[in-house]
Design a protein around this motif. Sequence first.
Motif, short mmCIF file in Angstrom:
data_model
loop_
_atom_site.label_atom_id
_atom_site.label_comp_id
_atom_site.label_asym_id
_atom_site.label_seq_id
_atom_site.Cartn_x
_atom_site.Cartn_y
_atom_site.Cartn_z
N ALA B 38 0.85 -1.11 0.01
CA ALA B 38 -0.12 0.02 -0.01
C ALA B 38 0.72 1.26 0.17
O ALA B 38 2.04 1.19 0.17
N ASN B 39 0.16 2.48 -0.29
CA ASN B 39 0.99 3.75 -0.14
C ASN B 39 1.59 3.67 1.30
O ASN B 39 1.06 3.50 2.35
N HIS B 193 0.71 -0.57 -9.44
CA HIS B 193 -0.32 -0.65 -8.88
C HIS B 193 -1.44 -1.26 -9.48
O HIS B 193 -2.55 -1.38 -9.27
N PHE B 234 -4.43 -8.57 -2.22
CA PHE B 234 -3.73 -7.37 -1.73
C PHE B 234 -4.74 -6.83 -0.89
O PHE B 234 -4.50 -6.13 0.20
N TYR B 235 -6.15 -6.64 -1.53
CA TYR B 235 -7.08 -5.98 -0.55
C TYR B 235 -7.10 -6.63 0.73
O TYR B 235 -7.22 -5.73 1.86
N ALA B 238 -3.79 -5.71 2.35
CA ALA B 238 -3.36 -4.27 2.88
C ALA B 238 -4.56 -3.35 3.68
O ALA B 238 -4.44 -2.40 4.34
N ARG B 239 -5.90 -3.94 3.76
CA ARG B 239 -6.77 -3.24 4.32
C ARG B 239 -6.70 -3.07 6.02
O ARG B 239 -6.95 -2.41 6.45
N ALA B 244 -0.36 5.38 8.89
CA ALA B 244 -0.58 6.43 7.64
C ALA B 244 0.80 6.80 7.14
O ALA B 244 2.00 6.28 8.05
N GLU B 245 0.95 7.17 5.99
CA GLU B 245 2.41 7.41 5.59
C GLU B 245 3.10 8.35 6.30
O GLU B 245 2.67 9.31 7.12
N ILE B 246 4.45 8.02 6.35
CA ILE B 246 5.52 8.66 7.00
C ILE B 246 5.40 10.26 6.49
O ILE B 246 5.34 10.84 5.55
#
Lengths: 380, 246, 302
Positions: B38-39, B193, B234-235, B238-239, B244-246
Amino acid sequence: MKKHKYQFSIFNSQLITFIKKEFKHVFRDKKTLLMLFGMPTAQIILFGFALTNEIKDSKVGVLDFSKDIVSRQIIEKIDESNYFNVAEDLKSIKDVDAAFKQNKIRAAVVFPPGFADELLHGGHSQIQLIADASDPNAATSITNYLSNIITEYQSQQTTVAAAPMQIMAEVHMLYNPELKGAPNFVPGVIALVLMLVCTMMSSVSIVKEKELGTMEILLVSPFKPIYIIISKLMPFLIISLFNLAIILVLSVTLLDLEIKGNIFLLFFASMLFIITSLAIGLLISTTAKTQQNAMMISLMGMMLPTMLLTGFMFPIENMPIVLRGLSNIVPSRWFFIIIKNVMLKGLGIASIWKELLILTAMCVGLLTLSIKKFKIRLQE
Amino acid sequence: MEAVIKTEHLTKKFGTFVACSDLTFEVQKGEIFGFLGANGAGKTTAMRMLCGLSLPSSGQATIAGFDVYKQTEQIKKNIGYMSQKFSLYEDLTVAENIRFYAGIYGLSIRDIKDKTAELLDKLGMQAEAKKLVGQLPLGWKQKLAFSVSLAHSPKIVFLDEPTGGVDPVTRRQFWDLIYYAADAGVTVFVTTHYMDEAEYCNRVSIMVDGVIEALDSPKNLKQQYEAKTMEDVFYKLARKAKRAEI
Amino acid sequence: MIKVSNIVKTYNKGSVQAVNDISFEVKRGELFGLIGPDGAGKSSIFRILTTLLLADSGTATVNGFDVVNQFQSIRNCIGYMPGRFSLYQDLTIEENLEFFATVFDTTIEENYDLIRDIYVQIEPFKDRRAGKLSGGMKQKLALCCALIHKPEVLFLDEPTTGVDVVSRREFWEMLKKLKQQGLTIVVSTPYMDEASLCDRIALMQGGHILSIDTPQNIIASYQKTLYAVAAPNMYKVLTAMRSYEQTESCFAFGDCLHLTLKGDSTIDDVSKYITALNFTDVQIQEIVPDIEDCFIKLLKEN
């Protein structure tokens, strides 16, 4: 559909939110912040330091063949000055030579025998000033300062219009009796700082929104483009006025400069110049595609002419006719004259109305042009 | 089989934040290895460590037999890199770009000439050799960028979202190039992606919150997670991501 | 709601043709998708409809207003989310939202209903700066900002590009809910699999519309029989199938190959060919095409 209420009012709440947002951008970017507020302070201190340090406390040797009351008073005056310390009492011309060679002194003052006598009875007399010209600039300044002190002493003493030993005749020294450097560069720094902040910062901040893509949203919103312009420019107007205040306060406290003219007139003229510079910034932002681009145009296109063609670094009268002509379209040139006249000479509006008029015309012209050119759509 | 990428407990911390935690895996020669996440899962950080651009905080890794701590220069000589963002100089021509990249990898003038001719031939771009890259369609640029990243015959090529925004036909042509390279023994390490592209890989790893949650062939992963497609796998994984992103 | 007729847009003095004579209509309350790769002309159409660009020729109206003459009226009733999520990186979530609310002359409270479902997901981070958010969260914030003034039409330019599968799914869930509230939504995407989530789609390539219809009708118009071929060594089978003379098209598609045949060849013919080449464990079955198959077919026909 909802009715949108837009009145043209500075106190429009949307405008205020927008302006608040702009200030947040400024205060959250430490680099910008440093540049905005550090720059004027640093420039004043650097210039002030560089100029005063050059001559400050220079050691002066004295060779007094006369030893009378006048020569002693002049020596005292020299010693009192910030720039000089009388270090050596020399006995002969040979001593002078030796003192220079040993780097004990940077200048020597020689009073001929019967100095006071000749001055009081003959009406004029001579003093020999010797300086170490291996550093020609310093030597010139030192001899200038010295002769200035002497002239000043003389003007205090003579009650009759005797023909004294005049050396100095340059116009600007009339208003700068101690030949301090500060008065010359302070108006220059003001012009430079205002120009930089208004032109560069404002153009960069507008182009940044274009790069980010937020300009698209703003344009698509019912918020009128003229409000976008006002809100983008307003913070820099306020910051610039603040900067002007900092420079003035520093000049007075740190450089012992006196603001002779009307402070309101000073601020009014500055406002005109600020708005002119902002208009230029806006104009740049309509053509620049990237922040870098905007910065380059501002630096090359605005800062260089401001420094070179304004008159505070190089006198305009000595320039070739082409450059002199070119300097006429540089707004800071006129602003520089106004500031000098108001701040240093204490002159009123009567003596600067011409320059004010030119600046006003430039301001209105550039503002109209830049607002007209501001795109209400994207153009590729 | 010969492992060209080998990591053991590879970890990268930024202060107290663990971007990649305890990565242990191997990639074989000629394998197409899909690196998904994931992102913000830590893909980019991991990729940087493997390319020798960033030092790990702890753990071991060898790339093409070279150590990521000490032998980064040798690593760089043996890998190719291509990303969607970094690609080619738009203001140079196709041939100039090839010459430039071959040049910085130290190929001789003769080799550069041969390589340029060979690449143009393989891509069918002889007619475009003198065109500026900026004038080419995106798909062509990407194919060219991929070929250029292979110009110095690296053992491994890292592809960071190579097919973003490309049309379905060009995307498949791009994958043909990847298959072709893998067939010739080049190891391909790719992020994407597009989940259908994950299916094209020999093996796939899925990162969640800095940890490799799953690593296997697409077929086995689908079985294991009782999913019809890799997208569902993946879902499902990754769910669960919390960070959250750095 | 939106009517586009014969729009042409070129760049660089006509040398780059971005949009080539495009016409379509979007009905009120519809979720309409522009599907195509980069350079298809999607963003240009968005910018023309949001009054940011002027078309070279052709006309367009949004909510009955002309995009050229009545651009102010359009700007009052649309929401727009440009391709790159346009947020102020140095402002927090809350500050961004408040700012855009103010610019659109409204408040967060006034239209909170519309954004509530989305905003609650990012609200715990409302004091975090937008620059420090993940792709999915930025996307949600950008959507909130585009919705804050309760627009009648929402234009979303590639909202899911570069975002991972989880965020993409959540995003489409949000769009579905917004549609239920009566919003007209125009969305563009390069991901073909998102096409089936729209009411109607336009498949675009190189400034042209290849096909425009409901996803179901587009799939129904795929007249060929499509086979899926699965085998252990896909690449070998792919090369083999490409050199088979009865193959019309064969390409990799997820975990299998998609194959169409010329004339009246059948599965049996293929099986024979494959077995003759000593491939084992090859499975072939007839399948229903999806939008990507249709797109590839349309591209090849053009």
